[in-house]
Design a protein around this motif. Structure first.
Motif, mmCIF file in Angstrom:
data_model
loop_
_atom_site.group_PDB
_atom_site.id
_atom_site.type_symbol
_atom_site.label_atom_id
_atom_site.label_comp_id
_atom_site.label_asym_id
_atom_site.label_seq_id
_atom_site.Cartn_x
_atom_site.Cartn_y
_atom_site.Cartn_z
ATOM 1 N N THR A 51 0.832 -1.207 0.000
ATOM 2 C CA THR A 51 0.000 0.000 0.000
ATOM 3 C C THR A 51 0.864 1.253 0.000
ATOM 4 N N ARG A 52 1.893 1.266 0.848
ATOM 5 C CA ARG A 52 2.769 2.444 0.886
ATOM 6 C C ARG A 52 3.515 2.601 -0.435
ATOM 7 N N PHE A 53 3.975 1.487 -0.993
ATOM 8 C CA PHE A 53 4.708 1.543 -2.254
ATOM 9 C C PHE A 53 3.811 2.081 -3.363
ATOM 10 N N PHE A 77 8.412 -1.639 10.216
ATOM 11 C CA PHE A 77 8.012 -1.788 8.810
ATOM 12 C C PHE A 77 8.611 -0.669 7.955
ATOM 13 N N SER A 78 8.602 0.541 8.521
ATOM 14 C CA SER A 78 9.128 1.685 7.775
ATOM 15 C C SER A 78 10.620 1.520 7.503
ATOM 16 N N ARG A 79 11.349 1.034 8.505
ATOM 17 C CA ARG A 79 12.802 0.850 8.312
ATOM 18 C C ARG A 79 13.073 -0.186 7.227
ATOM 19 N N LEU A 80 12.272 -1.237 7.203
ATOM 20 C CA LEU A 80 12.434 -2.243 6.153
ATOM 21 C C LEU A 80 12.090 -1.641 4.794
ATOM 22 N N TYR A 81 10.990 -0.907 4.731
ATOM 23 C CA TYR A 81 10.548 -0.302 3.471
ATOM 24 C C TYR A 81 11.628 0.620 2.912
ATOM 25 N N GLU A 82 12.239 1.396 3.790
ATOM 26 C CA GLU A 82 13.183 2.409 3.325
ATOM 27 C C GLU A 82 14.543 1.845 2.952
ATOM 28 N N THR A 83 14.747 0.539 3.144
ATOM 29 C CA THR A 83 15.939 -0.072 2.559
ATOM 30 C C THR A 83 15.811 -0.154 1.044
ATOM 31 N N VAL A 84 14.561 -0.112 0.549
ATOM 32 C CA VAL A 84 14.317 -0.165 -0.894
ATOM 33 C C VAL A 84 13.995 1.217 -1.448
ATOM 34 N N LEU A 85 13.133 1.964 -0.774
ATOM 35 C CA LEU A 85 12.781 3.313 -1.217
ATOM 36 C C LEU A 85 13.050 4.285 -0.077
ATOM 37 N N PRO A 86 14.215 4.924 -0.085
ATOM 38 C CA PRO A 86 14.577 5.843 1.015
ATOM 39 C C PRO A 86 13.629 7.028 1.082
ATOM 40 N N SER A 87 13.585 7.640 2.272
ATOM 41 C CA SER A 87 12.762 8.821 2.485
ATOM 42 C C SER A 87 13.645 9.999 2.875
ATOM 43 N N ILE A 88 13.095 11.191 2.694
ATOM 44 C CA ILE A 88 13.730 12.408 3.183
ATOM 45 C C ILE A 88 12.710 13.140 4.040
ATOM 46 N N VAL A 89 13.180 14.009 4.910
ATOM 47 C CA VAL A 89 12.292 14.801 5.758
ATOM 48 C C VAL A 89 12.149 16.171 5.117
ATOM 49 N N ASP A 90 10.893 16.565 4.809
ATOM 50 C CA ASP A 90 10.676 17.836 4.121
ATOM 51 C C ASP A 90 10.698 19.001 5.108
ATOM 52 N N ILE A 91 10.447 20.189 4.597
ATOM 53 C CA ILE A 91 10.544 21.395 5.434
ATOM 54 C C ILE A 91 9.490 21.417 6.534
ATOM 55 N N ASN A 92 8.430 20.609 6.376
ATOM 56 C CA ASN A 92 7.389 20.532 7.404
ATOM 57 C C ASN A 92 7.647 19.422 8.410
ATOM 58 N N PRO A 137 13.426 -7.263 0.383
ATOM 59 C CA PRO A 137 14.116 -8.268 1.197
ATOM 60 C C PRO A 137 14.179 -7.844 2.653
ATOM 61 N N LEU A 138 14.257 -8.809 3.533
ATOM 62 C CA LEU A 138 14.441 -8.503 4.958
ATOM 63 C C LEU A 138 15.927 -8.205 5.176
ATOM 64 N N GLU A 139 16.335 -6.991 4.809
ATOM 65 C CA GLU A 139 17.754 -6.681 4.798
ATOM 66 C C GLU A 139 18.306 -6.383 6.194
ATOM 67 N N SER A 140 17.466 -5.885 7.066
ATOM 68 C CA SER A 140 17.953 -5.550 8.397
ATOM 69 C C SER A 140 17.801 -6.757 9.311
ATOM 70 N N SER A 141 18.913 -7.223 9.874
ATOM 71 C CA SER A 141 18.861 -8.404 10.739
ATOM 72 C C SER A 141 18.006 -8.132 11.970
ATOM 73 N N LYS A 142 18.053 -6.901 12.477
ATOM 74 C CA LYS A 142 17.256 -6.565 13.653
ATOM 75 C C LYS A 142 15.769 -6.652 13.330
ATOM 76 N N ILE A 143 15.391 -6.120 12.174
ATOM 77 C CA ILE A 143 13.987 -6.187 11.761
ATOM 78 C C ILE A 143 13.576 -7.640 11.543
ATOM 79 N N GLN A 144 14.444 -8.396 10.907
ATOM 80 C CA GLN A 144 14.133 -9.790 10.622
ATOM 81 C C GLN A 144 13.933 -10.568 11.917
ATOM 82 N N GLU A 145 14.783 -10.313 12.916
ATOM 83 C CA GLU A 145 14.647 -11.008 14.200
ATOM 84 C C GLU A 145 13.306 -10.670 14.853
#
Length: 770
Positions: A356-358, A658-673, A754-762
């Motif tokens: 959904t986020r993608f 979930f967000s940390r896993l998602y952003e291994t594929v599509l990074p995010s930036i923090v906008d001016i708001n 992919p479950l790239e982060s071992s911490k997230i995967q655990e």
């Protein structure tokens, strides 16, 4: 390996047992069909095959194109026509028919439907019973098959024979399940006693009526489901007394569809060992959807009976029943309240979140910003549009553009000028030493011939240029130039959509349109000047010719220069006409090529905006609500606790598993708001691909994602993606573009996270004990 027999009565029974079968097949027997058939038996009795077909469709792909519920497991009551069945019984009147007439209310018989029950019994119990009566032989055969299944284990495991679970799942207010319940349980009891000499331990799961009453119309509630549930419970309660007083008589079996003549109805009949009633509303007031009720029925039996908790839980339930029996209390307490708290992983929630986020962020990225917002530094917009024009249009029309090609209109025409101009010679006016001879330069006939020759060459040059421009096979023909410019503009549009998005491209086309109009106006001004210049040159030629005749040849050099200048002005006049025609074709009024492209972009923006809003609601409202509601779910604890992903303002927390896993594929930036937004592209997008720019490039050039050519939609001849611009050529329409995009995005989100982060995967795969 625990074993069992599971019988589904009616739609709610089918939905519950179907889900239970799926869990057993995929979890307990590792999708081993032979092992499933050796240890479990399933019987589905219903009038309407819709629920069976829906379950088969639901699990078909996951089961490798195999039906979950097989035809040999189904007893189809929908083949019965209630009206015709009743009329035939009245006509024949043998013993079996007389039994049906005994319990059939003549008033109810008058309103029986004269059609097969293929769409269900319609909540009419008397019609459901006519189906039971009609298919009674088939029901007995299926029960005999279940008994043979039990007998196959009799010598191996005596305890297992006694306790071999026989579960009957039934609705309590429909036209099929509630009407079949007594007959099926009676047949099971009597046949198992006769075949095995043992009292069967039949357990029932009853799906209580309130959820079904709430779901359907008030008319159905009032006249069908509420009376049905009352009658069902009254019948069950009536026969429960048999467990204690053993005074059942044949007359009391009027509630049955078929009188079983083979077995003594005067003997003890405990109906069932115990029943578990399941309702949609919990003690805390939480309401389950009907789909969740079916899942709960499957969960309870799966974990209590055939799951890891079987021994302890089943013993506790059965001991409770034994204690009740010994108390000899009235009324009979044969219903056992069972609740459960399931610890579950969140794989399905994770998949929904990622997908959904993608989808939302990719469509948001496809829309992108306006060019004025993307390029906000002074001069950036002007430089971009100028480069757009030079790269896609000027290179084909103007010699001063960078990297002119052989098909460049001005370069090519200039070569024609040089070839034609070489035929304009002053040799006939020179002596043997190569100098002008005054006697020759004032010769009126020679001068007239030179002038006429020049005019003829000018006419030839004009015609040759027109032929080259008009002929389709010419290197610089109008059609060839239009094709080259169209492909170049489409390629730039494609690249800019992938890099910046639809809105950016739409505004860039609007500005390009204006730029082309300005260039066209400038060329039209030059053309007007050229016409004036042509008249002036012709006047000068006449004057200089007269001067040559009267002034001993001194003006001849000026005359010859004017004749060459005349050729050039004819060339320039024609060239400007061609260039203006091409610019007009690009931006004329609302009918130019760029205008057409703008309209396509308007449609793409409008459709993408609609779809983005749908996914935005799903991601920022529906999914948040779903995650938040898991906190109040009385039956399930999710690991990780995904309701904690929602902040106090009702939005997503900036940082969660979930967000940390998602952003291994599509990074995010923090906008001016202070809000997270997906990375759209790199700071220098033409040099490095990042974020959505990178992902769009990857998925559209991937054969696995697009199922297209070996290079996906990457066109080697153009050295670029060629997908969105196909809408301009008519290869795709807007619907096809977005249908394919939805497919690509869904496939990408499932395959490429992919479950790239071992911490997230655990954390996501934490064991139940942990």
């Amino acid at each position: 390996m625990s074993r069992g027999i599971f019988i589904a009565l009616g739609g709610s029974g089918v939905n519950s047992v179907g889900r239970l079968k799926y869990k057993i097949f995929t979890h307990l027997v590792d999708r081993d069909k032979k092992k499933l058939d050796e240890n479990y038996k399933f019987i589905f009795i219903d009038t309407d095959r819709k629920d069976i077909n829906n379950l088969n469709k639901k699990y078909y792909t996951d089961l490798n194109n195999m039906d979950l519920i097989e035809d040999h497991e189904v007893i189809d009551l929908g083949k019965t026509n209630p009206k015709q069945t009743y009329l035939q019984c009245k006509e024949k009147g043998n013993r079996d028919q007389e039994w049906l007439l005994n319990w059939m209310d003549p008033v109810a018989a008058n309103i029986l439907r004269d059609q097969k029950m293929e769409a269900g019994a319609g909540g009419i119990r008397v019609e459901g019973r006519s189906g039971i009566w009609m298919e009674y032989s088939e029901i007995k055969l299926k029960i005999d098959s279940a008994i043979n299944f039990i007998r196959s284990f009799a010598k191996q495991e005596d305890f297992q024979v006694n306790r071999l679970p026989i579960w009957v799942f039934s609705g309590t207010c429909g036209g099929t399940g509630s009407s079949a319940f007594l007959d099926v349980l009676f047949l099971l009891d009597r046949k198992i006693r006769r075949a095995l000499g043992e009292q069967p331990f039949i357990r029932a799961v009853l799906l209580m009526p309130q959820g079904f009453i709430d779901k359907y119309s008030p008319a159905i509630n009032k006249y069908k489901y509420e009376p049905n549930s009352y009658a069902f419970i009254k019948e069950v309660n009536y026969f429960l007394k048999d467990r204690w007083i053993h005074t059942t008589t044949a007359a009391q079996f009027g509630a049955f569809a078929c009188k079983e003549n083979e077995h003594d109805v005067n003997k003890e009949w405990p109906l069932f060992y115990y029943a578990i009633p399941l309702d949609v509303q919990t003690e805390s007031g939480f309401k389950l959807e009907l789909e969740e009720l079916y899942e709960s029925a499957a969960e309870i039996v799966y974990y209590n009976q055939v799951g890891l908790l079987e021994g302890q839980m089943l013993a506790a339930l059965d001991n409770t029943v034994n204690e009740i029996i010994q108390m000899k209390e009235e009324p009979v307490r044969a219903f056992i309240g069972v609740g459960y708290r399931a610890l579950r992983g969140t794989e399905s929630y994770l998949e929904q979140y990622l997908q959904t986020r993608f989808n939302y962020e990719m469509y948001s990225g496809l829309l992108g910003k306006e060019l004025s917002a993307e390029l906000s530094e002074p001069g950036e917009q002007d430089n971009f549009i100028k480069e757009f024009f030079n790269t896609c249009i000027a290179r084909s029309l103007f010699s001063e553009s960078e990297n002119p090609q052989f098909s460049n209109l001005e370069v090519y025409m200039n070569q024609l000028l040089q070839r034609v101009g070489d035929n304009l010679s002053d040799a006939s006016f020179k002596n043997k030493k190569g100098k002008y001879d005054s006697a020759l330069t004032k010769d009126a006939n020679r001068l007239e011939n030179l002038k006429n020759n020049t005019l003829s060459l000018a006419g030839s040059l004009s015609q040759i240029m027109k032929n080259e421009f008009e002929q389709g096979d010419s290197a610089i023909s109008k059609l060839r130039l239009q094709k080259n410019i169209t492909e170049a503009v489409q390629g730039a549009i494609e690249s800019n959509i992938i890099t910046y998005g639809f809105r950016f491209v739409r505004e860039s086309l609007r500005l390009l349109d204006i730029y082309c109009e300005n260039v066209e106006r400038e060329k039209s001004r030059l053309l007007k000047e050229t016409s004036t210049k042509k008249s002036e040159i012709l006047s000068d030629i006449e004057s200089l010719t007269h001067s040559c005749i009267t002034n001993k040849g001194k003006p001849f050099l000026l005359l010859f220069e004017k004749l060459n200048e005349y050729l050039k002005v004819i060339y320039l006049q024609e060239l400007l006409n061609f260039q203006i025609a091409m610019l007009s074709w690009l931006s004329k009024g609302e009918a130019g090529l760029i205008d057409e492209f703008e309209r396509h972009l308007d449609r793409l923006v409008a459709r993408a905006l609609d779809i983005e809003q749908i996914f935005k609601r799903q991601y920022e409202r529906d999914l948040i609500k779903k995650f938040k509601n898991t906190e109040a779910n009385p039956t399930t604890t999710l690991i990780p606790r995904i309701h904690n992903f929602i902040n106090d303002q009702g939005g997503w927390k900036r940082d969660n598993d979930f967000s940390r896993l998602y952003e291994t594929v599509l990074p995010s930036i923090v906008d001016i708001n202070g809000q997270k937004t997906p990375l759209r592209h790199s700071g220098e997008p033409q040099k490095k691909k990042e974020g959505i720019h990178k992902l769009l490039d990857q998925l559209l050039s991937s054969r696995e994602i697009t199922d297209n050519s070996p290079d996906g939609f990457y066109d080697r001849s153009r050295e670029s993606i060629y997908f969105f611009s196909r809408i301009f050529s008519g290869e795709f329409n807007v619907d096809e573009i977005f249908t394919m995009l939805n497919k690509f995005f869904n496939k990408f989100s499932k395959d490429r996270f992919p479950l790239e982060s071992s911490k997230i995967q655990e954390e996501l795969t934490m064991s139940i004990m942990d």
